[in-house]
Design a protein around this motif. Structure first.
Motif, PDB file in Angstrom:
ATOM      1  N   LEU A 267       0.836  -1.207   0.000  1.00 43.03           N
ATOM      2  CA  LEU A 267       0.000   0.000   0.000  1.00 43.03           C
ATOM      3  C   LEU A 267       0.868   1.255   0.000  1.00 43.03           C
ATOM      4  CD1 LEU A 267      -2.770  -1.073   2.551  1.00 43.03           C
ATOM      5  CD2 LEU A 267      -2.941  -0.990   0.055  1.00 43.03           C
ATOM      6  N   GLU A 268       1.942   1.238   0.789  1.00 49.14           N
ATOM      7  CA  GLU A 268       2.839   2.399   0.830  1.00 49.14           C
ATOM      8  C   GLU A 268       3.511   2.622  -0.521  1.00 49.14           C
ATOM      9  OE1 GLU A 268       5.585   1.647   3.938  1.00 49.14           O
ATOM     10  OE2 GLU A 268       4.087   1.736   5.553  1.00 49.14           O
ATOM     11  N   VAL A 269       4.026   1.551  -1.089  1.00 46.01           N
ATOM     12  CA  VAL A 269       4.730   1.673  -2.371  1.00 46.01           C
ATOM     13  C   VAL A 269       3.759   2.055  -3.482  1.00 46.01           C
ATOM     14  CG1 VAL A 269       6.060   0.396  -4.090  1.00 46.01           C
ATOM     15  CG2 VAL A 269       6.537   0.070  -1.677  1.00 46.01           C
ATOM     16  N   LYS A 270       2.550   1.500  -3.420  1.00 47.11           N
ATOM     17  CA  LYS A 270       1.551   1.851  -4.433  1.00 47.11           C
ATOM     18  C   LYS A 270       1.190   3.329  -4.337  1.00 47.11           C
ATOM     19  CE  LYS A 270      -2.898   0.434  -6.317  1.00 47.11           C
ATOM     20  NZ  LYS A 270      -4.077  -0.451  -6.147  1.00 47.11           N
ATOM     21  N   LYS A 271       1.052   3.828  -3.108  1.00 46.58           N
ATOM     22  CA  LYS A 271       0.762   5.250  -2.916  1.00 46.58           C
ATOM     23  C   LYS A 271       1.909   6.105  -3.456  1.00 46.58           C
ATOM     24  CE  LYS A 271      -0.527   8.578   0.684  1.00 46.58           C
ATOM     25  NZ  LYS A 271      -0.759   8.761   2.142  1.00 46.58           N
ATOM     26  N   THR A 272       3.131   5.700  -3.158  1.00 53.46           N
ATOM     27  CA  THR A 272       4.299   6.427  -3.669  1.00 53.46           C
ATOM     28  C   THR A 272       4.338   6.391  -5.189  1.00 53.46           C
ATOM     29  OG1 THR A 272       5.499   5.759  -1.674  1.00 53.46           O
ATOM     30  CG2 THR A 272       6.798   6.630  -3.492  1.00 53.46           C
ATOM     31  N   PHE A 273       3.994   5.236  -5.755  1.00 54.25           N
ATOM     32  CA  PHE A 273       3.973   5.114  -7.218  1.00 54.25           C
ATOM     33  C   PHE A 273       2.914   6.026  -7.825  1.00 54.25           C
ATOM     34  CE2 PHE A 273       1.879   2.903 -10.816  1.00 54.25           C
ATOM     35  CZ  PHE A 273       2.865   3.121 -11.767  1.00 54.25           C
ATOM     36  N   GLN A 414       9.799   3.507  -9.065  1.00 57.74           N
ATOM     37  CA  GLN A 414       8.699   3.180  -8.157  1.00 57.74           C
ATOM     38  C   GLN A 414       7.836   2.054  -8.722  1.00 57.74           C
ATOM     39  OE1 GLN A 414       8.493   4.247  -5.168  1.00 57.74           O
ATOM     40  NE2 GLN A 414      10.062   5.842  -5.321  1.00 57.74           N
ATOM     41  N   GLU A 415       7.669   2.051 -10.048  1.00 57.06           N
ATOM     42  CA  GLU A 415       6.881   0.981 -10.675  1.00 57.06           C
ATOM     43  C   GLU A 415       7.587  -0.363 -10.540  1.00 57.06           C
ATOM     44  OE1 GLU A 415       4.535   0.137 -14.899  1.00 57.06           O
ATOM     45  OE2 GLU A 415       6.082   1.685 -14.776  1.00 57.06           O
TER      46      GLU A 415
END
Length: 596
Positions: A267-273, A414-415
């Motif tokens: 969730l954190e990485v997806k938000k950052t992406f 990020q992707e």
């Protein structure tokens, strides 16, 4: 081979077996050290503290026997037999105590006896226990060339940090198996080594047995450490299996924690992406908008370049004209001043008047020319300012393009990070699903695929049945086949449990899907034909028709080759049907003359 109903049973069985093997090793060790003719008594079932005492008691008579024989190290059966034969026949010139001979005979007999019976049984049991653990204690994670890695024959490639739990457990599984196999190999080779010429040398013993031999002054008798070496290796194998058992008990819990952490991380990485993607879109939009302005400004500036050249030409002309008139004005003023200093004659007055008129005329023109020059200069300065602004805009646009590149790289990074986390999460989730399956033990026992596909034909058929079966779900459950066979009382308890769980409202579909999933779990060979057979038994042909139309027929159509249609095919089929009916009537003697 037994089939277990839960992992708790397997854990209890393995733990009980390991305790049993440990007690067996202790009993064998006590039995070995009790062959001493000395009066040492064991007051505890833990013999290891007494091994030093016993070996120290053995060292004196054995060393006397060795000195008398003047032989090399006693390290195999042949040397031991020669030593005992020489002692019994009186070959030695000095007196040998019977205690030494009896002790050596008992030790040799005990070694041969245990190696040929108890030790072999013990190793077989350890291997069986390891195979059981290997079959059921699975990590569901694959490490390429793990056999070569644990043998240090290939460089280890560390996995992603989020897969460390699965990787560590899988590697430890193979390390435990490697250690057990290594210990078992050492134990089994002991039976062969005591019959070889080289025998059991002091250098081939384990470090623990070497220290024990040095401490007890028995370095000349490596043969008597054959069984202690076996006990040590067997305990090493049991320790590895105990560690493996402990790891497997905690593995599912650790995997669950890893999955929870990965879900949060995802969730954190997806938000950052998403933020990086939004930033890239915004920067692209700003750059595109600014680029349009820049193009427009460049076009205007290109047009103004021609005007600038015209302005330059006009500026030079006007400036020259202004300078010329200004010099002329200055010259006239000087000449007029000279005339003022001369005599006032008529000619001077005329000249003065002429100069005054010219000066007046020039003085009137000079401000206008000055204004024109200033205006042209202002226009030229404006063009130069626009040129400078254009350069600034171009530089800014280049910087914005660099920002796009940086934002694009950040978005790609990020992707990739998101894809990496998602891949790790899928792997860990798959491991967790496999470990938490209720029928995992049955699938392992019957060697069935563990990973199930929720989109398979049977799942679709179960979905159709659950929607249409209504209150007949319990009747269907009674008529479905089971392998292995399930008793009537168990079926009754299953239905009773579902009825108690769902007792309000229109819950037939929920009841049906749960009971059908239970059937699929307990019937290890479940397929659509079994489901259709159960529906036929309760005469639910309507549901069978739906299954055939939605699942079976579309699947058959994929495999049927398209043939050319014969226009006379229908006529031929009708004629065949008439002939069949005619022959049936002839066979039943029901024909009439009109029909014939």
């Amino acid at each position: 081979m037994n089939i277990y109903s839960s992992f708790k049973q397997i854990y209890d069985y393995v733990e009980k077996s390991l305790d049993e093997y440990s007690r067996l090793i202790n009993d064998l060790e006590i039995d070995y050290y009790q062959c001493s003719p000395t009066s040492i008594e064991f007051t505890s079932r833990k013999p290891r503290p007494f091994s030093v005492t016993i070996l120290q008691a053995w060292s004196q008579p054995l060393n006397e026997l060795h000195k008398t024989y003047l032989s090399h190290d006693i390290r195999n059966i042949e040397t031991t037999c020669e030593l005992l034969e020489a002692a019994k026949t009186g070959v030695f010139h000095r007196f040998i105590k019977d205690e030494s001979i009896i002790l050596m005979e008992r030790i040799s007999q005990k070694i041969v006896q245990q190696l040929n019976s108890n030790i072999l049984i013990l190793t077989d049991k350890i291997v069986d226990c390891m195979n059981l653990m290997k079959q059921y204690f699975l990590s569901f994670y694959h490490i390429k060339n793990i056999q070569y890695i644990i043998q240090n024959r290939q460089k280890e490639e560390l996995p992603d940090e989020h897969l460390e739990t699965a990787y560590t457990y899988e590697k430890s599984r193979w390390l435990h198996m490697f250690q057990v196999n290594k210990s078992v190999k050492v134990i089994r080779e002991m039976l062969e080594r005591i019959h070889t010429t080289e025998g059991v040398t002091f250098s081939t013993l384990s470090k623990e047995c070497q220290e024990l031999a040095i401490r007890c002054d028995c370095t000349s008798f490596p043969y008597i450490f054959v069984l202690p070496e076996c006990y040590y290796e067997a305990r090493q194998a049991l320790n590895s299996l105990r560690t493996w058992l402990h790891d497997d008990r905690n593995y599912t819990e650790f995997i669950q924690k890893s999955l929870e952490l990965l879900d949060k991380k995802y969730l954190e990485v997806k938000k950052t992406f998403e933020i990086s993607k939004t930033q890239l879109s915004q920067i692209k939009y700003r750059t595109q908008t600014y680029g349009i302005q820049l193009i427009k400004f460049e076009q205007e500036n290109e047009i103004n370049k021609n005007k600038y050249k015209e302005f330059q030409t006009s500026f030079h002309l006007k400036e020259n004209e202004y300078t010329s008139k200004y010099l002329k004005y200055d010259l006239y003023v000087k000449e007029l001043n000279k005339l003022y200093q001369q005599s006032n004659d008529i000619q001077n007055n005329i000249l003065m008047k002429t100069f005054q008129n010219d000066i007046k005329h020039i003085s009137n023109e000079l401000p206008k020319l000055k204004l024109q020059v200033d205006l042209i200069q202002t226009g030229m300065n404006s063009f130069q300012e626009r040129e400078r602004k254009l350069i600034e805009m171009q530089n800014k646009h280049k910087n914005m393009e660099k920002d796009i590149q940086l934002a694009l790289e950040n978005k790609i990074h990020q992707e990739n990070n998101l894809n990496r986390i998602e891949k790790c999460r899928d792997i860990i989730r798959n491991i967790y699903k496999c470990r938490k399956k209720n029928n995992l033990i049955q699938k392992i026992f019957y060697d069935l695929p563990i990973a199930s596909n929720d989109n398979d034909d049977l799942s679709k058929a179960l979905c159709i049945v659950s929607k249409c079966i209504g209150r007949d779900w319990n009747l269907l459950y009674w008529n479905l086949p089971f392998y292995p066979k399930r008793g009537q009382e168990e079926l009754y308890n299953d239905i009773k449990y579902i009825n108690e769980k769902y007792y309000r409202g229109d819950v037939f579909q929920d009841q049906a899907i749960e009971i059908l999933n239970k059937w699929r779990r307990y019937h290890t060979r479940a397929k659509i034909d079994d489901l259709i057979h159960g529906l036929q038994q309760i005469h639910r042909l309507d549901i069978i028709k739906l299954i055939e139309e939605d699942i079976i027929k579309p699947k058959l159509l994929l495999n049927v080759c398209h043939e050319e249609i014969d226009p006379r095919k229908k006529e031929i089929e009708d004629l065949n049907q008439k002939l069949i009916r005619l022959f049936d009537k002839i066979r039943n003697n029901t024909t009439i003359s009109v029909e014939t």
